[in-house]
Design an enzyme around this catalytic site. Sequence first.
Site, PDB file in Angstrom:
ATOM      1  N   ASP A  34       9.914  -5.129   3.957  1.00 33.89           N
ATOM      2  CA  ASP A  34       9.791  -5.269   2.497  1.00 33.89           C
ATOM      3  C   ASP A  34       9.589  -3.910   1.839  1.00 33.89           C
ATOM      4  OD1 ASP A  34       9.962  -7.890   2.925  1.00 33.89           O
ATOM      5  OD2 ASP A  34       7.934  -8.407   2.238  1.00 33.89           O
ATOM      6  N   PHE A  35       8.759  -3.105   2.491  1.00 30.49           N
ATOM      7  CA  PHE A  35       8.418  -1.806   1.934  1.00 30.49           C
ATOM      8  C   PHE A  35       9.683  -0.958   1.748  1.00 30.49           C
ATOM      9  CE2 PHE A  35       7.142   2.635   2.506  1.00 30.49           C
ATOM     10  CZ  PHE A  35       6.150   2.732   1.540  1.00 30.49           C
ATOM     11  N   ASP A  36      10.541  -0.954   2.768  1.00 29.73           N
ATOM     12  CA  ASP A  36      11.763  -0.149   2.683  1.00 29.73           C
ATOM     13  C   ASP A  36      12.731  -0.717   1.650  1.00 29.73           C
ATOM     14  OD1 ASP A  36      10.914   1.644   4.607  1.00 29.73           O
ATOM     15  OD2 ASP A  36      11.483   0.280   6.202  1.00 29.73           O
ATOM     16  N   PHE A  37      12.744  -2.079   1.555  1.00 31.92           N
ATOM     17  CA  PHE A  37      13.591  -2.705   0.540  1.00 31.92           C
ATOM     18  C   PHE A  37      13.153  -2.242  -0.848  1.00 31.92           C
ATOM     19  CE2 PHE A  37      14.508  -5.897  -2.631  1.00 31.92           C
ATOM     20  CZ  PHE A  37      15.814  -6.252  -2.362  1.00 31.92           C
ATOM     21  N   ASP A  38      11.837  -2.315  -1.088  1.00 28.69           N
ATOM     22  CA  ASP A  38      11.325  -1.920  -2.401  1.00 28.69           C
ATOM     23  C   ASP A  38      11.611  -0.453  -2.693  1.00 28.69           C
ATOM     24  OD1 ASP A  38      10.448  -4.423  -2.909  1.00 28.69           O
ATOM     25  OD2 ASP A  38       8.412  -4.078  -2.193  1.00 28.69           O
ATOM     26  N   SER A  83       9.548 -12.957 -10.769  1.00 27.43           N
ATOM     27  CA  SER A  83       8.870 -12.274  -9.661  1.00 27.43           C
ATOM     28  C   SER A  83       7.824 -11.331 -10.260  1.00 27.43           C
ATOM     29  CB  SER A  83       9.873 -11.525  -8.803  1.00 27.43           C
ATOM     30  OG  SER A  83      10.385 -10.454  -9.546  1.00 27.43           O
ATOM     31  N   GLU A 113      -5.968 -12.417  -6.821  1.00 27.28           N
ATOM     32  CA  GLU A 113      -5.672 -13.461  -5.825  1.00 27.28           C
ATOM     33  C   GLU A 113      -4.996 -12.825  -4.629  1.00 27.28           C
ATOM     34  OE1 GLU A 113      -3.122 -16.231  -7.853  1.00 27.28           O
ATOM     35  OE2 GLU A 113      -4.611 -16.561  -9.417  1.00 27.28           O
ATOM     36  N   LYS A 115      -1.999 -12.421  -2.076  1.00 21.92           N
ATOM     37  CA  LYS A 115      -0.554 -12.647  -2.229  1.00 21.92           C
ATOM     38  C   LYS A 115      -0.055 -13.247  -0.915  1.00 21.92           C
ATOM     39  CE  LYS A 115       3.598 -10.440  -4.000  1.00 21.92           C
ATOM     40  NZ  LYS A 115       4.557 -11.002  -3.083  1.00 21.92           N
ATOM     41  N   ASP A 117       2.198 -14.791   1.897  1.00 28.48           N
ATOM     42  CA  ASP A 117       3.545 -14.408   2.292  1.00 28.48           C
ATOM     43  C   ASP A 117       4.316 -15.642   2.769  1.00 28.48           C
ATOM     44  OD1 ASP A 117       5.618 -12.758   2.692  1.00 28.48           O
ATOM     45  OD2 ASP A 117       4.852 -11.807   4.504  1.00 28.48           O
ATOM     46  N   ARG A 136      12.266 -21.644  -5.546  1.00 27.94           N
ATOM     47  CA  ARG A 136      12.509 -20.696  -6.626  1.00 27.94           C
ATOM     48  C   ARG A 136      14.003 -20.486  -6.871  1.00 27.94           C
ATOM     49  NH1 ARG A 136      10.676 -14.455  -7.190  1.00 27.94           N
ATOM     50  NH2 ARG A 136      12.195 -14.161  -5.542  1.00 27.94           N
ATOM     51  N   GLU A 173       2.548 -21.351  -3.143  1.00 29.52           N
ATOM     52  CA  GLU A 173       3.274 -20.739  -2.027  1.00 29.52           C
ATOM     53  C   GLU A 173       3.175 -21.629  -0.792  1.00 29.52           C
ATOM     54  OE1 GLU A 173       4.548 -17.940  -3.048  1.00 29.52           O
ATOM     55  OE2 GLU A 173       5.148 -16.774  -1.283  1.00 29.52           O
ATOM     56  N   TYR A 225      -1.216 -21.743  -7.320  1.00 23.97           N
ATOM     57  CA  TYR A 225      -1.789 -20.650  -8.111  1.00 23.97           C
ATOM     58  C   TYR A 225      -1.289 -20.571  -9.555  1.00 23.97           C
ATOM     59  CZ  TYR A 225       2.435 -18.593  -6.031  1.00 23.97           C
ATOM     60  OH  TYR A 225       3.702 -18.381  -5.580  1.00 23.97           O
ATOM     61  N   LYS A 312       0.999  -4.128  -3.014  1.00 22.80           N
ATOM     62  CA  LYS A 312       1.481  -4.425  -1.660  1.00 22.80           C
ATOM     63  C   LYS A 312       0.738  -3.571  -0.642  1.00 22.80           C
ATOM     64  CE  LYS A 312       5.438  -6.961  -1.993  1.00 22.80           C
ATOM     65  NZ  LYS A 312       6.615  -6.794  -1.249  1.00 22.80           N
ATOM     66  N   CYS A 407      24.449  -5.783  34.532  1.00 20.74           N
ATOM     67  CA  CYS A 407      23.258  -6.630  34.529  1.00 20.74           C
ATOM     68  C   CYS A 407      22.167  -6.001  35.399  1.00 20.74           C
ATOM     69  CB  CYS A 407      23.623  -8.018  35.042  1.00 20.74           C
ATOM     70  SG  CYS A 407      22.196  -9.089  35.222  1.00 20.74           S
ATOM     71  N   CYS A 410      21.895  -8.483  38.612  1.00 18.75           N
ATOM     72  CA  CYS A 410      22.952  -8.771  39.584  1.00 18.75           C
ATOM     73  C   CYS A 410      24.103  -7.771  39.510  1.00 18.75           C
ATOM     74  CB  CYS A 410      23.475 -10.190  39.383  1.00 18.75           C
ATOM     75  SG  CYS A 410      24.445 -10.378  37.882  1.00 18.75           S
ATOM     76  N   CYS A 425      25.151 -11.401  30.490  1.00 18.58           N
ATOM     77  CA  CYS A 425      25.684 -11.345  31.844  1.00 18.58           C
ATOM     78  C   CYS A 425      26.471 -12.638  32.074  1.00 18.58           C
ATOM     79  CB  CYS A 425      24.521 -11.232  32.826  1.00 18.58           C
ATOM     80  SG  CYS A 425      25.049 -11.551  34.518  1.00 18.58           S
ATOM     81  N   CYS A 431      23.574 -15.052  39.067  1.00 19.18           N
ATOM     82  CA  CYS A 431      22.583 -14.084  38.600  1.00 19.18           C
ATOM     83  C   CYS A 431      21.181 -14.697  38.723  1.00 19.18           C
ATOM     84  CB  CYS A 431      22.913 -13.720  37.149  1.00 19.18           C
ATOM     85  SG  CYS A 431      21.741 -12.600  36.410  1.00 19.18           S
TER      86      CYS A 431
HETATM   87  S1  IVH Z   1       1.963 -15.560  -9.367  1.00 20.86           S
HETATM   88  C1  IVH Z   1       5.379 -14.553 -12.541  1.00 20.86           C
HETATM   89  N1  IVH Z   1       0.270 -15.563  -7.396  1.00 20.86           N
HETATM   90  O1  IVH Z   1       4.834 -13.551  -4.955  1.00 20.86           O
HETATM   91  C2  IVH Z   1       5.150 -14.636 -11.108  1.00 20.86           C
HETATM   92  N2  IVH Z   1       2.576 -15.246  -6.896  1.00 20.86           N
HETATM   93  O2  IVH Z   1       6.504 -11.351  -6.084  1.00 20.86           O
HETATM   94  C3  IVH Z   1       4.040 -15.559 -10.834  1.00 20.86           C
HETATM   95  N3  IVH Z   1       3.036 -15.025  -4.515  1.00 20.86           N
HETATM   96  O3  IVH Z   1       7.366 -15.468  -6.408  1.00 20.86           O
HETATM   97  C4  IVH Z   1       3.667 -15.565  -9.430  1.00 20.86           C
HETATM   98  N4  IVH Z   1       0.974 -15.232  -3.804  1.00 20.86           N
HETATM   99  O4  IVH Z   1       6.198 -16.389  -4.358  1.00 20.86           O
HETATM  100  C5  IVH Z   1       1.559 -15.445  -7.753  1.00 20.86           C
HETATM  101  N5  IVH Z   1      -1.367 -15.617  -5.747  1.00 20.86           N
HETATM  102  C6  IVH Z   1      -0.077 -15.510  -6.098  1.00 20.86           C
HETATM  103  C7  IVH Z   1       0.954 -15.313  -5.160  1.00 20.86           C
HETATM  104  C8  IVH Z   1       2.276 -15.177  -5.599  1.00 20.86           C
HETATM  105  C9  IVH Z   1       2.233 -15.053  -3.445  1.00 20.86           C
HETATM  106  C10 IVH Z   1       4.501 -14.806  -4.452  1.00 20.86           C
HETATM  107  C11 IVH Z   1       5.301 -15.792  -5.248  1.00 20.86           C
HETATM  108  C12 IVH Z   1       6.074 -14.975  -6.238  1.00 20.86           C
HETATM  109  C13 IVH Z   1       6.073 -13.638  -5.598  1.00 20.86           C
HETATM  110  C14 IVH Z   1       6.213 -12.563  -6.643  1.00 20.86           C
END
Ligand code: IVH
Length: 671
Positions: A34-38, A83, A113, A115, A117, A136, A173, A225, A312, A407, A410, A425, A431
């Site tokens: 994820d980090f590299d994607f971002d 997001s 809160e 986050k 995964d 979503r 989530e 949430y 993150k 192999c 074998c 193989c 084998c």
């Molecule tokens: S609030 C407007 N709260 O993170 C967005 N999202 O990168 C509202 N996620 O799509 C989302 N934990 O799938 C919210 N405590 C949390 C979360 C959370 C995980 C995820 C969620 C969201 C993504 C956003």
Amino acid sequence: MSPAEANKQIQALTNELRQHNYNYYVLAMPTIADFDFDRKLRELNELEKEFPEFADPDSPTQKVGGYITKEFVTVRHRWPMLSLGNTYNAQELLDFDQRIRKAIGDSFEYVCELKFDGLSMSLTYENGKLLRAVTRGDGVQGDEVTTNVRTIHSIPKKLTAGNYPDLFEIRGEVFMHLKAFERLNKERVDNGEVPYANPRNFASGTMKLQDSAEVAKRPLDCFLYGLYTEKTLFKTHWESLEAVKSWGFNVNEQSRLCSDINGVLEFIEHWDKERFNLSYDIDGIVIKVNNYSQQQELGFTAKSPRWAISYKFKAERVETELLQVTYQVGRTGAVTPVANLKPVLLAGTTVKRATLHNADEITERLKLHEHDTVFVEKGGEIIPKIISVNLDKRKPDAKPIAYITNCPACDTPLLRTEGEAAWYCPNDEGCPPQIMGKMQHFIGRKAMNIDGLGDETIETLYKQQFITHISDLYDLHEHAAELKQLGRFGEKSINNMLDGIEKSKQMPFEKVLFGLGIRYVGETVAKKLVAHFKTIENLMDATAEELTAAEEIGGRIAQSITEYFADESHRQEIAKLKDRGLQFVAEEKEVNLASEKLSGQSFIISGVFEKYSRDELKELIEQNGGKILSSISAKLNYLVAGDNMGPAKLEKAQKLNIPIISDEELLKMID
Ligand code: IVH
């Protein structure tokens, strides 16, 4: 950078990020952290700002990455599912705090809160009942997965307490606990299936299944949430969390109300370490402005709210030395390279090995050299991964690591199927790890479950040349005296083993079929095949087309089955097993007919149904005297159609004037 270079780079990044979005959202098998994607997304964003003339309006920077799939009904979200912006350090969070202050002044609170995964889910309740669950998707519309979500125990199907509104949406989530992930992934490996890289992918792969009975076997959980209602019921997010908790929803207990950004930073610091003690994965912290009217004042950008942001965590990363690359051969012949590392502490455990996935990882992506110093990361994934090589520490004379050509067990030259990453193989008859692996799979708990026989015994019996095929197990009793002479086994254990083998002849056909270890034929697929084809002869003679007509059997599975039975040695082995008395016919279920109401009528069930699985409907029809046909013909009396039925089937039924009925109409027929 020259404009021409910028244009080229923008296009390259756009394409690459689109592919990663596809891998993540559709295949649930991402190939980038994820980090590299971002980081790449940010790079693209910067370039687009500097050279707006080259920016694609459909750029990944402008859209919530995500997809909807064809297999489910698409539902438009009443409120778009956005997001969150990401931050990676304290400074970026302080900047966020500054922006908020500038817009609404100093008097506000934050809610912090965890986050989670997993994958976000939107649930709609009407009069206290769960009406609908939608993924979503692309943020605007998602897949309707209500039947799957109903299998999640912590999501209430009916609310029993509290003053909830007649209609509301609640978001949260869906995720898988680490323990369940490890257990189920191990089962996948044992079945010769590709394991999921992390619990998030497992959870999202599970939500995409068409068979809710299978979903129910994979325990998922959900934290809620966010509450969405037409009229605002509460003043703050915190109050709404308290309320939904009292209505029976699973709200995470770790959330905190913070009076300023310092409180937020403390919360983050605490969870950066503590996260490893949770029973589920989190990848950061979500920070939200608490007051709803202040949220409204702050508003949204195209992709995310301005009143919330995520922080993150950095995946923990350490440096260590690569000692050696070794290779394992699985029962299907697939060769997996493994990096053996100088032991190093990472996220609370000592790491000695890391996955290398396949040859390209070694020779293309990492370009590994002998005794390289590598960066190892454990982020989400349970099995650590080599992220990159520290080139500064590479010795000038270090030799590149070449992937093996033969192999390791074998010495047969390895092969690679076009389009597949793994080398394998082909010597499945000669084998040793493949032969032993196949027999170990056959006797395993989920296949024939043979008492008195374990993996080590199989290894000894193979090495002493008592067994080379599973069918040899059933001739072992002729060698009881020789076994005793070996001195490795006592009389009692030999008797137990032979007893266990004898008893296994009564195991049902589906267990035998699974035990044969045909690629992609896991437990569920074996069950479906037995239910559909009834006998091994029907199955062996089925064409790929006939195979794909069975429920849940796709082209890849069908091809693997036809290839397996095209091999004469496999047919001989089955003949021998049959001769020794193993079961190759579906058990006749004692059918106690509930009624004769459908007697003389034939049905085909197609599509997806909200309340029932196709198997349940099938059973219902058969219990009431009806028959299930496998293809549409003039003989068919009814087509029971659910959502997303294939257009070809529909057209054929219409042409033949076959009545098309819903599951409800079917139920009415049998009252
Ligand atoms: S609030 C407007 N709260 O993170 C967005 N999202 O990168 C509202 N996620 O799509 C989302 N934990 O799938 C919210 N405590 C949390 C979360 C959370 C995980 C995820 C969620 C969201 C993504 C956003």
